[in-house]
Design a protein around this motif. Sequence first.
Motif, PDB file in Angstrom:
ATOM      1  N   LEU A   3      63.445  23.486  -4.725  1.00  0.00           N
ATOM      2  CA  LEU A   3      63.453  24.492  -3.993  1.00  0.00           C
ATOM      3  C   LEU A   3      63.268  25.858  -4.884  1.00  0.00           C
ATOM      4  CD1 LEU A   3      65.300  25.143  -1.406  1.00  0.00           C
ATOM      5  CD2 LEU A   3      67.550  25.451  -2.841  1.00  0.00           C
ATOM      6  N   ASP A   4      63.640  25.922  -6.125  1.00  0.00           N
ATOM      7  CA  ASP A   4      63.409  27.245  -6.789  1.00  0.00           C
ATOM      8  C   ASP A   4      61.970  27.351  -6.929  1.00  0.00           C
ATOM      9  OD1 ASP A   4      64.332  29.232  -8.408  1.00  0.00           O
ATOM     10  OD2 ASP A   4      63.900  27.985 -10.285  1.00  0.00           O
ATOM     11  N   ALA A   5      61.063  26.272  -7.137  1.00  0.00           N
ATOM     12  CA  ALA A   5      59.763  26.411  -7.299  1.00  0.00           C
ATOM     13  C   ALA A   5      59.249  27.043  -5.972  1.00  0.00           C
ATOM     14  CB  ALA A   5      59.041  25.015  -7.734  1.00  0.00           C
ATOM     15  N   SER A   6      59.409  26.367  -4.802  1.00  0.00           N
ATOM     16  CA  SER A   6      58.963  26.795  -3.665  1.00  0.00           C
ATOM     17  C   SER A   6      59.404  28.177  -3.255  1.00  0.00           C
ATOM     18  CB  SER A   6      59.410  25.719  -2.234  1.00  0.00           C
ATOM     19  OG  SER A   6      59.243  24.356  -2.877  1.00  0.00           O
ATOM     20  N   VAL A  28      58.973  16.173  -3.067  1.00  0.00           N
ATOM     21  CA  VAL A  28      60.366  16.425  -2.660  1.00  0.00           C
ATOM     22  C   VAL A  28      61.248  15.127  -3.081  1.00  0.00           C
ATOM     23  CG1 VAL A  28      62.217  16.981  -0.924  1.00  0.00           C
ATOM     24  CG2 VAL A  28      59.988  18.043  -1.229  1.00  0.00           C
ATOM     25  N   HIS A  29      60.702  13.820  -2.587  1.00  0.00           N
ATOM     26  CA  HIS A  29      61.176  12.636  -2.401  1.00  0.00           C
ATOM     27  C   HIS A  29      61.887  12.133  -3.912  1.00  0.00           C
ATOM     28  CE1 HIS A  29      62.417   8.666  -1.015  1.00  0.00           C
ATOM     29  NE2 HIS A  29      62.015   8.050  -2.103  1.00  0.00           N
ATOM     30  N   ALA A  30      61.123  12.501  -4.960  1.00  0.00           N
ATOM     31  CA  ALA A  30      61.316  12.095  -6.360  1.00  0.00           C
ATOM     32  C   ALA A  30      62.686  12.855  -6.729  1.00  0.00           C
ATOM     33  CB  ALA A  30      60.250  12.138  -7.301  1.00  0.00           C
ATOM     34  N   VAL A  31      62.739  14.129  -6.474  1.00  0.00           N
ATOM     35  CA  VAL A  31      63.827  14.854  -6.826  1.00  0.00           C
ATOM     36  C   VAL A  31      64.887  14.690  -6.247  1.00  0.00           C
ATOM     37  CG1 VAL A  31      62.512  16.774  -8.166  1.00  0.00           C
ATOM     38  CG2 VAL A  31      62.487  16.940  -5.787  1.00  0.00           C
ATOM     39  N   MET A  32      64.679  14.434  -4.762  1.00  0.00           N
ATOM     40  CA  MET A  32      65.706  14.039  -3.983  1.00  0.00           C
ATOM     41  C   MET A  32      66.663  12.506  -4.578  1.00  0.00           C
ATOM     42  SD  MET A  32      67.786  14.509  -1.851  1.00  0.00           S
ATOM     43  CE  MET A  32      67.787  15.501  -0.402  1.00  0.00           C
ATOM     44  N   ILE A  33      65.832  11.770  -4.838  1.00  0.00           N
ATOM     45  CA  ILE A  33      66.335  10.461  -5.573  1.00  0.00           C
ATOM     46  C   ILE A  33      66.988  10.781  -6.855  1.00  0.00           C
ATOM     47  CG2 ILE A  33      65.915   8.115  -6.695  1.00  0.00           C
ATOM     48  CD1 ILE A  33      65.601   8.543  -3.561  1.00  0.00           C
ATOM     49  N   GLU A  34      66.560  11.895  -7.583  1.00  0.00           N
ATOM     50  CA  GLU A  34      67.215  12.477  -8.948  1.00  0.00           C
ATOM     51  C   GLU A  34      68.491  13.023  -8.636  1.00  0.00           C
ATOM     52  OE1 GLU A  34      65.140  14.205 -12.849  1.00  0.00           O
ATOM     53  OE2 GLU A  34      65.473  15.702 -11.203  1.00  0.00           O
ATOM     54  N   THR A  35      68.577  13.709  -7.551  1.00  0.00           N
ATOM     55  CA  THR A  35      69.666  14.324  -7.209  1.00  0.00           C
ATOM     56  C   THR A  35      70.750  13.463  -6.972  1.00  0.00           C
ATOM     57  OG1 THR A  35      68.385  16.093  -6.016  1.00  0.00           O
ATOM     58  CG2 THR A  35      70.715  16.013  -5.765  1.00  0.00           C
ATOM     59  N   GLY A  75      67.779  25.058 -13.618  1.00  0.00           N
ATOM     60  CA  GLY A  75      67.063  24.254 -14.436  1.00  0.00           C
ATOM     61  C   GLY A  75      67.854  23.000 -14.999  1.00  0.00           C
ATOM     62  N   ALA A  76      68.663  22.427 -14.220  1.00  0.00           N
ATOM     63  CA  ALA A  76      69.487  21.071 -14.639  1.00  0.00           C
ATOM     64  C   ALA A  76      69.078  20.175 -13.714  1.00  0.00           C
ATOM     65  CB  ALA A  76      70.946  21.475 -14.288  1.00  0.00           C
ATOM     66  N   GLY A  77      67.922  19.915 -13.073  1.00  0.00           N
ATOM     67  CA  GLY A  77      67.286  18.764 -12.334  1.00  0.00           C
ATOM     68  C   GLY A  77      67.618  18.813 -11.113  1.00  0.00           C
ATOM     69  N   GLY A  78      67.159  17.826 -10.539  1.00  0.00           N
ATOM     70  CA  GLY A  78      67.319  17.450  -8.913  1.00  0.00           C
ATOM     71  C   GLY A  78      66.711  18.395  -8.098  1.00  0.00           C
ATOM     72  N   ILE A  79      66.927  18.181  -6.588  1.00  0.00           N
ATOM     73  CA  ILE A  79      66.109  18.605  -5.567  1.00  0.00           C
ATOM     74  C   ILE A  79      66.155  20.598  -5.827  1.00  0.00           C
ATOM     75  CG2 ILE A  79      68.008  19.124  -3.934  1.00  0.00           C
ATOM     76  CD1 ILE A  79      65.564  18.043  -2.050  1.00  0.00           C
ATOM     77  N   GLY A  80      66.897  21.066  -6.331  1.00  0.00           N
ATOM     78  CA  GLY A  80      67.228  22.492  -6.844  1.00  0.00           C
ATOM     79  C   GLY A  80      65.995  22.962  -7.523  1.00  0.00           C
ATOM     80  N   VAL A 123      72.197  22.259  -5.970  1.00  0.00           N
ATOM     81  CA  VAL A 123      71.767  23.522  -6.339  1.00  0.00           C
ATOM     82  C   VAL A 123      71.689  23.845  -8.125  1.00  0.00           C
ATOM     83  CG1 VAL A 123      72.961  24.822  -4.516  1.00  0.00           C
ATOM     84  CG2 VAL A 123      74.352  24.136  -6.548  1.00  0.00           C
ATOM     85  N   LEU A 124      71.935  22.588  -8.688  1.00  0.00           N
ATOM     86  CA  LEU A 124      71.988  22.794  -9.998  1.00  0.00           C
ATOM     87  C   LEU A 124      70.664  22.979 -10.415  1.00  0.00           C
ATOM     88  CD1 LEU A 124      74.138  19.750 -11.183  1.00  0.00           C
ATOM     89  CD2 LEU A 124      74.874  22.189 -10.996  1.00  0.00           C
ATOM     90  N   GLY A 125      69.432  22.419  -9.866  1.00  0.00           N
ATOM     91  CA  GLY A 125      68.049  22.885 -10.366  1.00  0.00           C
ATOM     92  C   GLY A 125      67.812  24.254 -10.208  1.00  0.00           C
ATOM     93  N   LEU A 126      68.540  24.975  -9.606  1.00  0.00           N
ATOM     94  CA  LEU A 126      68.187  26.561  -9.555  1.00  0.00           C
ATOM     95  C   LEU A 126      68.534  27.197 -10.955  1.00  0.00           C
ATOM     96  CD1 LEU A 126      69.962  27.658  -6.364  1.00  0.00           C
ATOM     97  CD2 LEU A 126      67.661  27.381  -6.722  1.00  0.00           C
TER      98      LEU A 126
END
Lengths: 265, 263
Positions: free
Chosen positions: A227-230, A70-77, A219-224, A214-217
């Motif tokens: 979230l989508d994978a989990s 989670v940490h890495a994608v949170m920083i990406e967010t 496919g646009a990167g970040g913590i989404g 939410v952008l990751g939902l």
Amino acid sequence: MIASQEQWVRFTPRQRLVRFSWYFGIVAALVFSARNVEIIPEFLYDAPEQVADLVSRMWPVAWDYYPTSVHAVMIETLHIATLGTIITILLAVPVGFLAARNITRSTTLNYLAKLILVSSRSVNSMVWALLFVAVFGPGAMAGTMAIAFRSIGFVGKLLAEALEEAHPGPIEALQAAGAPWISTVTKGYWPQIQPAFWSIALFRWDINVRESAVLGLVGAGGIGTALDASMSLFDWDRVAVILISIFTVVMLAEVVVTQLRKRII
Amino acid sequence: MSEARSGRMVALGRPNWLVRAGWVALGVYVVYAGSLLNVTWDRFVIGLAHGAEFIGRMFPPNVSRLELLFSDMTESLEIAIIATFFGVILSLPVGLLAARNLMPVWVTWPARLFIAVCRSFHPVIVAILFVKAVGFGALAGILALIVASIGFIGKLFAEAIEEISLKQVEAVRASGAPFMNVITFGVLPQVLARFIGFCTYQLDSNLRNSTMVGIVGAGGIGGTLFAAFQRFDYDFVCTILIAIIAVIMVAEVGTQRLRQVFQ
């Protein structure tokens, strides 16, 4: 009682008619929606069980998932939100100048700028993200561009309003002294709109932190993405970690923005 | 205030190194964060080519499935209207409970926490949870947008109440009015105009978001939009986007009128 005495009424008949038709319209829309909307009652009976199931599967929270995934994608967010806001400002400043009627004296250009601002705001950030995923492929790049394009409307509109409210005195003084256009902007307008500018930028950054989650939902990167994978795997204990970290970061962002606003403005 | 002004005047002449360092730090950050995005010139050029192809495939817009578009759009509108109605009704008590000048600390604290939780999650994330709880369909979207409405209106309503003049409240209280009357005659008249403003803003925002919650299966046009994207039906995507933008613009004008009439 005197017959000619006029009674004070709050609204004219026309106002009352308009207000009544709005009331009527609102109630009609509500009734129509409530009767027409498709709600499947069988699902609703099931809801308490489903919520209990959800809570029991979220607990205990899988804390060990945070450092690994989670940490890495949170920083990406956060990077998406921050970089997106910076790009937005770069793009929105010229549009804001074009939209401000006291700076750009051409009505055509004013309307063109307004059109850009309105279309940027009318498209949701997730739709912008879908578009940019189609263009740049999945990843944080698409997310950053989505945040940037979505925010132009907001930043540009408020910036144009701040510019229009600027006091004309200092600008006229500069112009009378023969200052070139760029000096009028940096010494005349900038000091006046500076507090508004920083407050707009900070406010938008705060919103963007929320939106970039939410952008990751799509496919646009970040913590989404996490979230989508989990969620696709029904790992609700991991979803719980992600939700808690989003909540924490959003709260921290709000505190940072409030503190910075107090300092700067 | 005047001291701060004069201090700034003195500083005008010489360079402010702290501010310059700030700009340099910002530049360094942009370069660093930009490098994390893996933006290369090649990728950008390929992206532009993709974009051109993408736009080419969007036009002309596909109008063969207008019925589907119409029924989904109606559902989005219904979600927004119902969610705004219940959101407004629920945010009234929540906002009241969160106002620190009327309520004791042990009431405002949980109310403020509740508002903060409602506010910090994007409606789409909340919609995911409700899809799990009440299944796919419009109900999940309605519930998600109700939560979003409570977060937004509740917070602003509480702030508006905290700014009211307490004199009128005291006057009503001094006449021996019970608590509910203090609220209806001392507090609400002072904040009603702003409250209507918040509600119309929220209706606007709910309309925008009701077109999105469908992406996670919570009803409305978002699901169709997402499906069209995944099937590369970009011409239908274009039709949907035009419809969404048109509806949002009409709604924006409508809510503006509403504000003018009731304020």
